[in-house]
Design an enzyme around this catalytic site. Structure first.
Site, mmCIF file in Angstrom:
data_model
loop_
_atom_site.group_PDB
_atom_site.id
_atom_site.type_symbol
_atom_site.label_atom_id
_atom_site.label_comp_id
_atom_site.label_asym_id
_atom_site.label_seq_id
_atom_site.Cartn_x
_atom_site.Cartn_y
_atom_site.Cartn_z
ATOM 1 N N GLY A 8 1.035 -26.589 -19.398
ATOM 2 C CA GLY A 8 0.154 -25.505 -19.801
ATOM 3 C C GLY A 8 0.831 -24.163 -19.642
ATOM 4 O O GLY A 8 1.855 -24.042 -18.956
ATOM 5 N N CYS A 49 5.130 -30.904 -15.862
ATOM 6 C CA CYS A 49 5.341 -29.454 -15.877
ATOM 7 C C CYS A 49 4.230 -28.754 -15.092
ATOM 8 O O CYS A 49 4.199 -28.843 -13.874
ATOM 9 C CB CYS A 49 5.454 -28.947 -17.320
ATOM 10 S SG CYS A 49 6.260 -27.332 -17.457
ATOM 11 N N TYR A 50 3.288 -28.073 -15.757
ATOM 12 C CA TYR A 50 2.187 -27.446 -15.034
ATOM 13 C C TYR A 50 1.437 -28.487 -14.198
ATOM 14 O O TYR A 50 1.040 -28.220 -13.058
ATOM 15 C CB TYR A 50 1.229 -26.774 -16.011
ATOM 16 C CG TYR A 50 0.063 -26.070 -15.344
ATOM 17 C CD1 TYR A 50 0.171 -24.763 -14.893
ATOM 18 C CD2 TYR A 50 -1.152 -26.739 -15.159
ATOM 19 C CE1 TYR A 50 -0.896 -24.124 -14.272
ATOM 20 C CE2 TYR A 50 -2.225 -26.112 -14.540
ATOM 21 C CZ TYR A 50 -2.090 -24.806 -14.105
ATOM 22 O OH TYR A 50 -3.147 -24.177 -13.480
ATOM 23 N N HIS A 55 9.533 -32.299 -20.017
ATOM 24 C CA HIS A 55 8.545 -32.875 -20.940
ATOM 25 C C HIS A 55 9.086 -34.182 -21.539
ATOM 26 O O HIS A 55 9.885 -34.154 -22.478
ATOM 27 C CB HIS A 55 8.225 -31.885 -22.063
ATOM 28 C CG HIS A 55 7.409 -30.722 -21.613
ATOM 29 N ND1 HIS A 55 6.032 -30.727 -21.610
ATOM 30 C CD2 HIS A 55 7.772 -29.514 -21.102
ATOM 31 C CE1 HIS A 55 5.580 -29.584 -21.144
ATOM 32 N NE2 HIS A 55 6.616 -28.821 -20.828
ATOM 33 N N GLU A 60 7.463 -36.174 -23.348
ATOM 34 C CA GLU A 60 6.761 -36.480 -24.594
ATOM 35 C C GLU A 60 7.461 -35.953 -25.832
ATOM 36 O O GLU A 60 7.204 -36.426 -26.941
ATOM 37 C CB GLU A 60 5.330 -35.942 -24.536
ATOM 38 C CG GLU A 60 5.197 -34.430 -24.518
ATOM 39 C CD GLU A 60 5.225 -33.829 -23.122
ATOM 40 O OE1 GLU A 60 4.675 -32.730 -22.939
ATOM 41 O OE2 GLU A 60 5.825 -34.444 -22.208
ATOM 42 N N ASP A 73 -2.374 -35.542 -46.073
ATOM 43 C CA ASP A 73 -3.481 -35.494 -45.113
ATOM 44 C C ASP A 73 -4.839 -35.653 -45.788
ATOM 45 O O ASP A 73 -5.643 -36.506 -45.398
ATOM 46 C CB ASP A 73 -3.442 -34.173 -44.337
ATOM 47 C CG ASP A 73 -2.060 -33.859 -43.795
ATOM 48 O OD1 ASP A 73 -1.308 -34.815 -43.531
ATOM 49 O OD2 ASP A 73 -1.726 -32.675 -43.643
ATOM 50 N N LYS A 107 1.475 -36.009 -38.424
ATOM 51 C CA LYS A 107 1.819 -36.366 -39.798
ATOM 52 C C LYS A 107 2.385 -37.781 -39.919
ATOM 53 O O LYS A 107 1.990 -38.532 -40.809
ATOM 54 C CB LYS A 107 2.826 -35.351 -40.350
ATOM 55 C CG LYS A 107 3.242 -35.602 -41.794
ATOM 56 C CD LYS A 107 2.148 -35.257 -42.778
ATOM 57 C CE LYS A 107 1.968 -33.768 -42.872
ATOM 58 N NZ LYS A 107 0.994 -33.379 -43.931
#
Length: 510
Positions: A51, A78-79, A167, A169, A225, A366
């Site tokens: 964050g 992280c945060y 991170h 991810e 989309d 996407k």
């Protein structure tokens, strides 16, 4: 399932997406969700996201201390790691040197979290923080460090609490998936039994529950989309869906004709075409600020759809192909994330809109949508179409949008796509397009002085649109694109290439 508590990171949904890619169901909830709701979900593990705040700030978002009494593993990223650290007696402060971008992580100790990693060997990770931990909880283990983060990962293995300063991810962390898999499977004991078919089944049921006996108007652009969203909704409610394609005058060359040809065949009488070019361009006249552009385009779309709904009879719902990157950059929905820009279909929507929104793809990326489209039986060419922004060329014509400037950009943009396709790169890169800059430069044309426009080329590679790298196009391809634009597009005398990555830049210029 795994629960992710969101503290506003731009990457929060990436955590959930990585876990879903490993066929484990994952949900995101705001950091301050009621503890009994988390308990009712019966998660196998909990992840605290990153964050923008600093954990030592007076108003920093926190979780209830009782969360750490739940009998499940917890991973702070992280945060989130900073929160875990403070909860158990550690401390933090502003770092002398911030750490953004790639860093070498060195594993210091064996642990389930870094199972399969060699102790002492470097692995590339992605850092994004300006704070540092000055102490960590007594009795905990330091698992890894970097040159700027002496405590880049720690753990209390007995209680199955873990923290990561980096991170895992994001795609730029080389073995981030392995770290998350170690947490999900080795530490939490979850099983890989969730697929996109489950998403289709649950989405169809949610749409039916939301719509009831009502009717839906779908904003169809012809892109991946909205096409996937329309197909999914059509599976749920059939002929009670009407698809409307609005030509806002901001489309690429010949795009309106191509989209109409494609969807008249697919949706038949349920497809409607509206040419609102004059209305959109009138609303954009004299406007240069990109936020105002996006909001005006969003408002005008809703006005057009509401007018069409009145012609069609009672239409309670408006469907959009909104994706998570649109949401997380536009407005904080699940947590206190920073607004990057207001996407026309999120932050650009009017507050007094008469429709109820249906956005079945709102928490997907996407590439996930492309997998979904394949599951729904959409043709390959449609699924693999490069992303095109909802505000269209309005945010690629920097500054005021006029018919003259749009024509210059359209003529340049079609050359970019032609050459990228001819080189066999169209499906290998994330996006490739031209941008018309709001500056003119001096040039020489036919032995005479010219003072004309500058076009920038933008070609990026990405997995999900949240981070992106510029593509090192071969010089011969750059040369062909530049030569064709300079020779074939009137009003352009200079072509430049954008070599900025995201972050710190965004993919689109506005």
């Amino acid at each position: 399932m795994i629960v992710v508590l969101d503290f506003g990171s731009q990457y929060t949904q990436l955590i959930a997406r990585r876990i879903r890619e490993s066929k484990v169901y994952c949900e995101i909830h705001p950091f301050n969700v009621a503890l009994d709701k988390i308990t009712a979900l019966n998660p196998k593990g909990i992840i605290l996201s990153g964050g923008p705040a600093s954990v030592y700030q007076d108003n920093a978002p926190k979780v209830a201390p009782e969360l750490f009494a739940l009998p499940v593993p917890i991973l702070g990223i992280c945060y989130g790691m900073g929160l875990v650290n403070l909860q158990f007696g550690g401390s933090a402060e502003r770092a002398d040197r911030r750490e953004y971008g790639p860093a070498d992580l060195i594993i210091d100790n064996d642990s389930d979290l870094f199972h399969g990693f060699a102790i002492g060997a470097p692995t590339q990770v992605w850092m994004s923080h300006g704070d540092k931990m000055t102490s960590f909880p007594q009795g905990w283990d330091i698992l890894a460090h970097s040159s700027n983060s002496p405590i880049a990962s720690f753990a209390d293995p007995s209680r199955r609490f873990f923290g990561l300063q980096f991170h895992p991810e994001v795609a730029h962390t080389a073995r981030g998936r392995q770290v998350l898999d170690n947490f999900v499977f080795r530490i939490c004991g979850d099983k890989p039994d969730w697929t996109m078919e489950h998403f289709i089944d649950s989405s169809v049921q949610k749409i039916r529950d939301q719509v009831g006996a009502g009717r839906v108007l779908c904003a169809l652009s012809g892109g991946v989309d909205s096409s996937v969203a329309a197909t999914l909704i059509h599976r749920a409610i059939g002929e009670r869906l009407t698809c409307v394609f609005v030509n806002n005058g901001l489309l690429r060359k010949d795009e309106a004709e191509q989209v109409c040809g494609l969807f008249v065949e697919r949706f038949g009488a349920s497809f409607r075409y509206v040419d609102a070019t004059d209305a959109f361009l009138a609303d954009l006249k004299g406007i240069e600020d990109p936020e105002i552009k996006r909001k005006r385009i969003g408002y005008k779309f809703i006005q057009v759809f509401e007018e069409e709904a009145r012609k069609l009879g009672e239409m309670e719902f408006l469907a959009q192909g909104t994706l998570y990157p649109d949401v997380i950059e536009s407005v904080s929905v699940l947590g206190p994330s920073a607004t990057i820009k207001s996407h026309h279909n999120v932050g650009g929507l009017p507050t007094n809109m008469k429709f109820q929104l249906i956005e079945p793809l709102r928490e997907l990326f996407k590439d996930e949508v492309r997998v979904l489209g394949k599951e729904l039986g959409l043709p390959h060419d449609m699924i693999q179409r490069q992303p095109f922004p909802g505000p269209g060329l309005a945010i690629r014509v920097l500054g005021e949008v006029t018919e003259v400037r749009l024509k210059v950009l359209r003529d340049a943009d079609v050359i970019v796509l032609d050459e990228i396709k001819a080189a066999g790169l169209y499906e290998k890169v994330w996006q490739s397009f031209a941008v018309l800059l709001p500056v003119k430069t001096v040039g020489v044309v036919g032995d005479e002085r010219s003072y004309e426009n500058v076009v920038a080329l933008r070609v990026v590679d990405s997995q999900d649109g949240m981070t992106a790298n510029w593509v090192a196009l071969p010089f011969e391809i750059l040369g062909r694109i530049s030569n064709r634009i300079l020779n074939e597009v009137r009003g352009v005398n200079r072509v430049v290439y954008d070599i900025s990555s995201k972050p710190p830049a965004t993919i689109e210029w506005e």
